[in-house]
Enzyme design. Structure first.
Site, mmCIF file in Angstrom:
data_model
loop_
_atom_site.group_PDB
_atom_site.id
_atom_site.type_symbol
_atom_site.label_atom_id
_atom_site.label_comp_id
_atom_site.label_asym_id
_atom_site.label_seq_id
_atom_site.Cartn_x
_atom_site.Cartn_y
_atom_site.Cartn_z
ATOM 1 C CE LYS A 1 -1.111 -0.380 4.983
ATOM 2 N NZ LYS A 1 -0.498 -1.713 5.186
ATOM 3 C CG ASN B 1 -0.044 3.939 7.881
ATOM 4 O OD1 ASN B 1 0.016 4.311 9.039
ATOM 5 N ND2 ASN B 1 0.484 2.800 7.459
ATOM 6 C CG HIS C 1 -1.634 -5.255 12.141
ATOM 7 N ND1 HIS C 1 -0.447 -4.856 12.717
ATOM 8 C CD2 HIS C 1 -1.691 -4.652 10.929
ATOM 9 C CE1 HIS C 1 0.171 -4.023 11.892
ATOM 10 N NE2 HIS C 1 -0.555 -3.889 10.809
#
Length: 370
Positions: free
Chosen positions: A63, A86, A132
């Site tokens: 990403k 981000n 995560h």
């Protein structure tokens, strides 16, 4: 002392706050107060901004490159654009774009969890792999977080989706009826050999994301090609540092585990591989399919002896260099024109450096000193 949240419009938290275990989440629920992040504040402010579009990019891998690449193509084509989320500076710290601008946002699952009204003109999902999982109820919970990006879209907007992610996790199930959808696997990618900073199969998908997005935004193919050809790459991620005597030096310090290193090994056929640091695992299994691209290995740091044994067992020539500076010297002395000296450590940096950026800067300095 507990804070009384009654009457507040919302609680704004950093994406790093683990809402699955932080007490602020329970306090906010009890008071009926939403917990949001900076991307939701941006979404709520959009109606006051000059007319614009938003591209949102999420996914486990790729990403950052995809976000930076789309931003670069737009900027090269003369489209007013800002990159945030981000990556780079916080979007709320930037001046608004003029009319016709495009905001390109990299969005982690944590940021999406704190966002409820971001209607992306184009929403991109690069892929989904386990990550995560300490914050989610297994892989499906993590995938569901990513899928919310599509659930927030209007029917007249477009989703670009990795087909495997849809097949495995049904990420479009929450999307509104009528939402346009294009699978990344169906986007033709031609001319990759002409894009120096976008080599390797993983960058083929990143390019597919960018090509499709920019076409949806109205760019012509010639403008897209110009952006692909001139994209400089991200610092410390397959960054072309220099070419000396026909040998290319590549800084991939951001690859802090074997999974991240594997695409870099796949990108070049003849590699003098500098690896090691503080290990996260005791194997290089994810890299093994690309060992045929490794001319020789040069190990450094705590993982050096272990990685040297693994590579020797695979029939590879290995030099236990110990330090990064020595490894650059050893690899440069052995490399021939047409080959690549690559730092892609498959390890954390904390045995010898403060972070992967410092490690990458040290690699760049060692190359410059040759």
């Amino acid at each position: 002392m507990e804070i009384d949240l009654a009457g507040y419009d919302g609680v704004i938290v950093s994406p790093g706050v683990p809402l699955n275990r932080h007490p602020i989440a329970a306090h906010a629920r009890a008071a009926g107060v939403p917990v949001i992040g900076d991307i939701e504040l941006f979404a709520q402010a959009r109606s006051e901004l000059p007319a614009h579009k938003v591209v949102g990019i999420t996914g486990t891998n790729g990403k950052s490159t995809t976000t930076a690449l789309i931003h670069h193509i737009l900027k090269t084509a003369g489209v007013p654009t800002l990159m945030g989320g981000n990556i780079g500076l916080p979007i709320l710290s930037r001046d608004p774009l003029p009319e016709g601008g495009v905001y390109v946002l990299e969005l982690s699952s944590y940021q999406i969890d704190l966002t409820f009204s971001l209607d992306c003109d184009v929403a991109v999902l690069t892929n989904i792999t386990p990550d995560h999982l300490d914050r989610y109820d297994g892989l499906e919970g993590y995938a569901a977080s990513k899928a919310r990006l599509f659930a927030m879209q209007s029917p007249d907007h477009v989703a670009l989706v990795d087909f495997q992610a849809e097949a495995d996790h049904a990420v479009l199930d929450m999307a509104p009826d009528g939402l346009g959808c294009l699978f990344l696997d169906d986007v033709p990618v031609e001319g990759q050999e002409n894009w120096p900073a976008l080599q390797g199969p993983h960058n083929r998908q990143n390019a597919a994301c960018a090509i499709a997005t920019c076409r949806i935004l109205g760019l012509e193919d010639d403008a897209i090609e110009q952006g692909l050809r001139t994209y400089p790459g991200l610092p410390h991620r397959m960054e072309r540092v220099a070419e000396k005597d026909g040998v290319l030096f590549v800084n991939d310090s951001k690859a802090t585990n074997a999974t991240a290193t594997a695409p870099a090994l796949a990108a070049y056929p003849l590699i003098h591989w500098i690896l090691g640091g503080r290990p996260k695992t005791d194997d290089l299994d994810d890299c093994a399919p690309h060992f045929d691209h490794v001319v020789a290995g040069y190990t450094i740091g705590e993982a050096g002896p272990m990685f040297a044994r693994i590579l020797k067992d695979a029939g590879k020539t290995v030099t236990e260099s110990g330090t990064l500076r020595q490894a650059v010297r050893d690899a440069a002395a052995a490399a021939k024109p047409g080959e690549v000296v690559m730092l892609s450590p498959a390890c954390a940096s904390f045995d010898q450096f403060t972070d992967y950026e410092a490690r990458g800067e040290a690699f760049r300095a060692a190359v410059e000193a040759l």
